[in-house]
Scaffold this motif. Sequence first.
Motif, PDB file in Angstrom:
ATOM      1  N   THR A  56      35.981  22.782 -10.906  1.00 36.47           N
ATOM      2  CA  THR A  56      35.768  23.498 -12.557  1.00 36.47           C
ATOM      3  C   THR A  56      36.339  24.442 -12.687  1.00 36.47           C
ATOM      4  O   THR A  56      37.111  23.468 -14.001  1.00 36.47           O
ATOM      5  CB  THR A  56      34.827  24.636 -11.806  1.00 36.47           C
ATOM      6  OG1 THR A  56      33.648  24.210 -11.485  1.00 36.47           O
ATOM      7  CG2 THR A  56      34.020  25.091 -13.650  1.00 36.47           C
ATOM      8  N   ALA A  57      37.660  24.298 -12.556  1.00 38.30           N
ATOM      9  CA  ALA A  57      38.601  25.660 -13.468  1.00 38.30           C
ATOM     10  C   ALA A  57      40.081  24.227 -12.962  1.00 38.30           C
ATOM     11  O   ALA A  57      40.146  23.684 -14.818  1.00 38.30           O
ATOM     12  CB  ALA A  57      39.736  26.658 -12.603  1.00 38.30           C
ATOM     13  N   LYS A  58      39.952  23.306 -12.634  1.00 41.17           N
ATOM     14  CA  LYS A  58      40.701  22.194 -12.786  1.00 41.17           C
ATOM     15  C   LYS A  58      40.191  20.912 -13.916  1.00 41.17           C
ATOM     16  O   LYS A  58      40.797  20.697 -14.184  1.00 41.17           O
ATOM     17  CB  LYS A  58      40.204  20.969 -11.278  1.00 41.17           C
ATOM     18  CG  LYS A  58      41.770  21.066 -10.218  1.00 41.17           C
ATOM     19  CD  LYS A  58      42.121  20.824  -9.234  1.00 41.17           C
ATOM     20  CE  LYS A  58      42.471  21.053  -8.237  1.00 41.17           C
ATOM     21  NZ  LYS A  58      42.692  20.404  -6.816  1.00 41.17           N
ATOM     22  N   ALA A  59      38.473  20.671 -14.056  1.00 46.37           N
ATOM     23  CA  ALA A  59      38.010  19.657 -14.880  1.00 46.37           C
ATOM     24  C   ALA A  59      37.917  20.457 -16.532  1.00 46.37           C
ATOM     25  O   ALA A  59      38.588  19.345 -17.207  1.00 46.37           O
ATOM     26  CB  ALA A  59      36.630  19.975 -14.433  1.00 46.37           C
ATOM     27  N   GLN A  60      38.681  21.978 -16.392  1.00 48.36           N
ATOM     28  CA  GLN A  60      38.674  22.312 -17.438  1.00 48.36           C
ATOM     29  C   GLN A  60      40.299  22.696 -18.320  1.00 48.36           C
ATOM     30  O   GLN A  60      40.466  22.828 -19.263  1.00 48.36           O
ATOM     31  CB  GLN A  60      38.003  23.561 -17.596  1.00 48.36           C
ATOM     32  CG  GLN A  60      37.431  24.477 -19.081  1.00 48.36           C
ATOM     33  CD  GLN A  60      36.641  23.518 -19.912  1.00 48.36           C
ATOM     34  OE1 GLN A  60      35.703  23.428 -18.775  1.00 48.36           O
ATOM     35  NE2 GLN A  60      36.478  24.004 -21.132  1.00 48.36           N
ATOM     36  N   GLY A  61      40.779  22.265 -17.080  1.00 41.09           N
ATOM     37  CA  GLY A  61      41.935  22.223 -17.092  1.00 41.09           C
ATOM     38  C   GLY A  61      43.154  23.479 -17.599  1.00 41.09           C
ATOM     39  O   GLY A  61      43.947  23.802 -18.191  1.00 41.09           O
ATOM     40  N   LEU A  62      42.648  24.720 -16.774  1.00 39.16           N
ATOM     41  CA  LEU A  62      42.860  25.674 -16.615  1.00 39.16           C
ATOM     42  C   LEU A  62      44.200  25.884 -15.488  1.00 39.16           C
ATOM     43  O   LEU A  62      43.840  25.790 -14.155  1.00 39.16           O
ATOM     44  CB  LEU A  62      41.764  26.930 -16.087  1.00 39.16           C
ATOM     45  CG  LEU A  62      40.548  26.347 -17.292  1.00 39.16           C
ATOM     46  CD1 LEU A  62      39.664  27.532 -17.414  1.00 39.16           C
ATOM     47  CD2 LEU A  62      41.022  26.976 -18.553  1.00 39.16           C
ATOM     48  N   ALA A  63      44.899  27.668 -15.666  1.00 33.81           N
ATOM     49  CA  ALA A  63      45.884  27.643 -15.396  1.00 33.81           C
ATOM     50  C   ALA A  63      44.847  28.476 -14.061  1.00 33.81           C
ATOM     51  O   ALA A  63      43.896  29.130 -14.553  1.00 33.81           O
ATOM     52  CB  ALA A  63      47.038  27.413 -15.116  1.00 33.81           C
ATOM     53  N   TYR A  64      44.916  28.270 -13.007  1.00 33.91           N
ATOM     54  CA  TYR A  64      44.415  29.627 -12.190  1.00 33.91           C
ATOM     55  C   TYR A  64      45.233  30.269 -11.171  1.00 33.91           C
ATOM     56  O   TYR A  64      45.941  29.399 -10.317  1.00 33.91           O
ATOM     57  CB  TYR A  64      43.053  28.667 -11.745  1.00 33.91           C
ATOM     58  CG  TYR A  64      43.354  27.672 -10.904  1.00 33.91           C
ATOM     59  CD1 TYR A  64      43.090  27.497  -9.150  1.00 33.91           C
ATOM     60  CD2 TYR A  64      43.338  26.762 -10.887  1.00 33.91           C
ATOM     61  CE1 TYR A  64      43.758  26.448  -8.746  1.00 33.91           C
ATOM     62  CE2 TYR A  64      43.022  25.220 -10.042  1.00 33.91           C
ATOM     63  CZ  TYR A  64      43.502  25.101  -8.923  1.00 33.91           C
ATOM     64  OH  TYR A  64      43.976  24.236  -7.968  1.00 33.91           O
TER      65      TYR A  64
ATOM     66  N   ALA B   6      40.634  31.982 -24.577  1.00 38.50           N
ATOM     67  CA  ALA B   6      41.880  31.260 -23.243  1.00 38.50           C
ATOM     68  C   ALA B   6      41.465  29.929 -22.038  1.00 38.50           C
ATOM     69  O   ALA B   6      41.570  29.536 -21.477  1.00 38.50           O
ATOM     70  CB  ALA B   6      41.479  32.648 -22.253  1.00 38.50           C
ATOM     71  N   SER B   7      39.414  29.889 -21.808  1.00 38.47           N
ATOM     72  CA  SER B   7      39.359  29.178 -21.276  1.00 38.47           C
ATOM     73  C   SER B   7      38.546  27.711 -21.772  1.00 38.47           C
ATOM     74  O   SER B   7      38.502  26.958 -21.192  1.00 38.47           O
ATOM     75  CB  SER B   7      38.162  29.396 -20.153  1.00 38.47           C
ATOM     76  OG  SER B   7      37.135  30.191 -20.981  1.00 38.47           O
TER      77      SER B   7
END
Length: 386
Positions: free
Chosen positions: A224-232, A40-41
Motif C-alpha cells: 500500500t505504501a509503495k502504491a501510494q509512493g510513500l517513504a516508510y 503527508a500521505s
Amino acid sequence: MRRPYDDIVVAAPVSLPYERFSIETMHWWAGAALRGLVEASGISHKDMDGLALSSFTAGTDSGVNLVQHLGMTVRFLDTVPLGGAAGTVSLRRAARAVEAGDADVVACIAADTNHPDTFRQSLANFSRFAQDAVYPFGAGGANGSFALLTRNYMNRFGATREDFARICIDQRSNAGVNPRALLRKPLSLDEYMNARLISDPLHLFDCVMPCAGAEAFLVMREETAKAQGLAYAKLTSSIERHHAYPEDPIQIRGGWARDVDELYAMAGCTPDDIDVVQTYDDYPVIAMMQFEDLGFCAKGEGPEFVRSKDMTIAGDFPQNTTGGQLSSGQAGAAGGHMGLVENIRQLTDAAGPSQVKDASRALALGFGMINYDRGLASSAVILERA
C-alpha cells in the motif's frame, strides 16, 4: 515467541507544533493531526478504515465519538488508555489488524489540549488508586511518585544528580535544532544543579512541562505504501507488558526487562545493532531504567553508562533526538507517540537537522500510568529502514 510481522510498515509521520497552553479542545488537535496525515500521505481520511486514539483530555468521548466528529467510517477502532505506552501499543494492535485484513490503513493519533486548568483537573482524576494512595497524605500528581522512584534508585545503585543531568543536558542540546521543542536554550550543569527544588530529589529540569499538541502516523501494508509512493519504515518487532514486577516494593525495572530477549529475537538483532534510541523520558530516572532494561547495560549500571556516552545527535549513543519530552514538552498522551514518530523520520531521512547519520534501525519505548510507586504500562518497538 510472538509471531513476526508480515510486511507491515509505518508512514506519514505528523507532529503538530506544541503550545504551552491552548484554548482549543482535544478534538481540534486530533482533527489537525488527521489533516496532517492526509496531507503527508495523499490518502483521504475517508479511505482510512482504522483509527487508534490516545488522549487524556477527551472527557467522556472515545475513539467512536471522534470517528463521527471527523467524518470517518472505520472497521477497526481502538481507544488506548495507556498514556506514555499508547504509541507503541497502538502500533502493535493496528499492525495485527492490518495483517488480519480487518483494516487497510490505520490512523494512530494521540492528541491532548492544555487549558490553564487542564493539568490540575487531570491530576485530580487520574486514577482511583492514586487518589486513595497519596491524596490523603497531602500529595498529588506525578512529581511525588517519581521522586520516590528516583530516590530509591539513587540509594540502591549510587546514581547522582550529576548522572541524571547528563541525560537532561544532552537532550537539551538535541532540542536546540528541533523547531518544535518548547525548551531550546542550552542547559548547563550549573543551571541544572541549582534549579529550584520540586520534590526532593527532583528539581525543575527533571520534570516534564505539560503542554498541548498532537502526534500521528499511519500503519499499512508495504504494498500500500509503495502504491501510494510513500517513504516508510518497516515494523520488525514489538513488546507490551503491564504490571510486570508486582513483587518489587518500589519500581526499579519495567516490563521491557521481561520481554527484551524476545524483542531482539523478533527483529534479528542485538542492542549493538540499534542506531538511534527514543526513550520515554517523563523523568530522567525512567530513561536510565530503560537503558538497563533494554540491554544497553546491566541493572544498576545506568549511572556509569551515561557517564561513558555522548547522547547527542552526533554522539556515540543518539538518544531522544528531538530533545525528548524533557525539552520538547509533554503533550499528554502525544508524549508517548513522539519518539515513534521521530524514528519514522530518522529511517526515511526526514529528520532534518536531527538526522542521525546512517540510521538503519531504531528503537522507541513507551511507559505510562504511574500509580504511586510504579508505572504500570511499558512497551517497545523496533523499526528498520526499508
